[in-house]
Design a protein around this motif. Structure first.
Motif, PDB file in Angstrom:
ATOM      1  N   THR A 117     -41.270 -29.808  26.230  1.00 12.65           N
ATOM      2  CA  THR A 117     -41.225 -29.130  24.936  1.00 12.65           C
ATOM      3  C   THR A 117     -41.286 -30.149  23.810  1.00 12.65           C
ATOM      4  OG1 THR A 117     -38.808 -29.210  24.791  1.00 12.65           O
ATOM      5  CG2 THR A 117     -39.778 -27.325  25.941  1.00 12.65           C
ATOM      6  N   LEU A 118     -41.650 -29.664  22.649  1.00  8.29           N
ATOM      7  CA  LEU A 118     -41.720 -30.548  21.488  1.00  8.29           C
ATOM      8  C   LEU A 118     -40.327 -31.087  21.154  1.00  8.29           C
ATOM      9  CD1 LEU A 118     -43.436 -31.770  19.249  1.00  8.29           C
ATOM     10  CD2 LEU A 118     -43.037 -29.699  17.883  1.00  8.29           C
ATOM     11  N   THR A 119     -39.288 -30.257  21.351  1.00 10.07           N
ATOM     12  CA  THR A 119     -37.917 -30.698  21.068  1.00 10.07           C
ATOM     13  C   THR A 119     -37.523 -31.878  21.953  1.00 10.07           C
ATOM     14  OG1 THR A 119     -37.255 -28.461  20.402  1.00 10.07           O
ATOM     15  CG2 THR A 119     -35.502 -29.987  21.047  1.00 10.07           C
ATOM     16  N   ASN A 120     -37.801 -31.782  23.234  1.00 10.95           N
ATOM     17  CA  ASN A 120     -37.444 -32.869  24.152  1.00 10.95           C
ATOM     18  C   ASN A 120     -38.318 -34.100  23.941  1.00 10.95           C
ATOM     19  OD1 ASN A 120     -35.305 -31.574  25.410  1.00 10.95           O
ATOM     20  ND2 ASN A 120     -36.616 -30.643  26.974  1.00 10.95           N
ATOM     21  N   PHE A 121     -39.560 -33.881  23.585  1.00 12.66           N
ATOM     22  CA  PHE A 121     -40.440 -35.012  23.301  1.00 12.66           C
ATOM     23  C   PHE A 121     -39.898 -35.806  22.114  1.00 12.66           C
ATOM     24  CE2 PHE A 121     -44.522 -36.783  21.561  1.00 12.66           C
ATOM     25  CZ  PHE A 121     -44.804 -37.620  22.627  1.00 12.66           C
ATOM     26  N   ARG A 122     -39.420 -35.103  21.112  1.00 15.66           N
ATOM     27  CA  ARG A 122     -38.836 -35.768  19.946  1.00 15.66           C
ATOM     28  C   ARG A 122     -37.520 -36.456  20.305  1.00 15.66           C
ATOM     29  NH1 ARG A 122     -39.902 -30.790  15.623  1.00 15.66           N
ATOM     30  NH2 ARG A 122     -42.049 -31.377  15.056  1.00 15.66           N
ATOM     31  N   ARG A 123     -36.777 -35.872  21.229  1.00 21.76           N
ATOM     32  CA  ARG A 123     -35.472 -36.429  21.598  1.00 21.76           C
ATOM     33  C   ARG A 123     -35.603 -37.709  22.401  1.00 21.76           C
ATOM     34  NH1 ARG A 123     -31.618 -32.405  24.743  1.00 21.76           N
ATOM     35  NH2 ARG A 123     -31.822 -31.356  22.732  1.00 21.76           N
ATOM     36  N   TYR A 124     -36.555 -37.772  23.293  1.00 18.57           N
ATOM     37  CA  TYR A 124     -36.625 -38.897  24.223  1.00 18.57           C
ATOM     38  C   TYR A 124     -37.796 -39.859  24.004  1.00 18.57           C
ATOM     39  CZ  TYR A 124     -33.158 -36.263  26.864  1.00 18.57           C
ATOM     40  OH  TYR A 124     -32.027 -35.589  27.244  1.00 18.57           O
ATOM     41  N   VAL A 125     -38.791 -39.423  23.222  1.00 21.75           N
ATOM     42  CA  VAL A 125     -39.980 -40.265  23.080  1.00 21.75           C
ATOM     43  C   VAL A 125     -40.254 -40.645  21.633  1.00 21.75           C
ATOM     44  CG1 VAL A 125     -42.443 -40.491  23.541  1.00 21.75           C
ATOM     45  CG2 VAL A 125     -40.991 -39.267  25.165  1.00 21.75           C
ATOM     46  N   LYS A 126     -40.464 -39.660  20.778  1.00 23.08           N
ATOM     47  CA  LYS A 126     -40.850 -39.929  19.385  1.00 23.08           C
ATOM     48  C   LYS A 126     -40.171 -38.920  18.470  1.00 23.08           C
ATOM     49  CE  LYS A 126     -44.957 -40.604  16.477  1.00 23.08           C
ATOM     50  NZ  LYS A 126     -46.435 -40.509  16.425  1.00 23.08           N
TER      51      LYS A 126
END
Length: 265
Positions: free
Chosen positions: A35-44
């Motif tokens: 998800t976009l939320t997890n991508f923001r949390r762990y990557v960018k």
């Protein structure tokens, strides 16, 4: 078990597909299940949907390991159970997956898989835990208001997770040792130069003795046609040759032994 992470991830990604942005999906936009939320949390932290669509395989693995696998103690759970919990977490969140696992093994449902949960899971046959967890997971999905829209896909997914988890549970916890045959090249023995020289020297000495006996034999053939005085002289020559052989016998034996000893060094 941690060695199952790569296989578990590959199985999950078969069901996740690529880019999905369905307004009816409560998870929102996803790429390979991230998800976009997890991508923001762990990557960018400031990632956009465009960034999410370009997510790399390494970034995908990072998100799945940290948010799902590690959060549900995948490395400590038995084979098969780890994948069943992991698949549940990916679909419905690690907290809910942990609580449902705890309900199956009969301990307090606090949503954290710790030593007590792991011990309770290991106390039961893995197949029993997997079947009960998948049944409860399917029951949860059927109660969701979006079941009519996504129910068919969810049902197939749970069925696949159950089958693969049971396969993993049947594998030995410790993989068999791998035997690798390594061929070591062995160089042909090389006779040292000094030994070779001595062999030539001894060979020259022995050749001289052989030539001496050869000359004696020729001489005897010549003497065969002579009178008795000549034959007597030939006998004397032969006797001398035999005496020479006896005198040099010890030297010949010593030379051969010396050569053997030097070659063996």
């Amino acid at each position: 078990m941690d060695r199952n992470f790569a296989r578990a991830l590959a199985l999950v990604l078969k069901s996740e597909g690529l880019w999905v942005d369905n307004p009816a999906d409560p998870g929102g936009a996803t790429m390979k299940g991230v998800t976009l939320t997890n991508f923001r949390r762990y990557v960018k932290a400031d990632a956009t949907k465009a960034d999410l669509r370009k997510i790399t395989d390494a970034q995908v693995a990072t998100v799945y390991r940290r948010f799902y696998w590690d959060a549900t103690a995948g490395a400590q759970l038995p084979s098969g159970v780890d994948y069943a919990v992991f698949g549940f977490a990916v679909n419905s969140g690690p907290g809910r997956a942990a609580k449902y696992l705890q309900a199956v093994v009969g301990i307090k449902q606090d949503g954290r898989i710790g030593p007590a949960t792991i011990a309770a899971v290991k106390a039961k046959p893995a197949g029993v835990v997997i079947d009960a967890l998948c049944d409860n997971r399917l029951g949860f999905l059927k109660r969701l208001p979006t079941w009519k829209t996504f129910g068919k896909g969810w049902s197939d997914r749970v069925k696949s997770v159950r089958a693969e988890a049971l396969k993993l549970s049947a594998l030995p916890d410790t993989p068999p040792p791998v035997t690798v045959e390594v061929k070591v090249p062995v160089d042909k023995p090389v006779v040292p130069e000094k030994v070779e020289q001595k062999v030539k020297e001894k060979s020259g000495f022995l050749s001289w003795l052989t030539g001496l006996f050869g000359s004696g034999a020729i001489g005897l053939g010549w003497l065969a046609g002579m009178d008795w005085q000549a034959v007597l002289a030939g006998g004397v020559v032969l006797l001398v040759l035999l005496l020479v052989l006896l005198l040099f016998r010890s030297q010949i034996v010593s030379a051969v032994r010396q050569i053997k000893a030097e070659v063996a060094e």
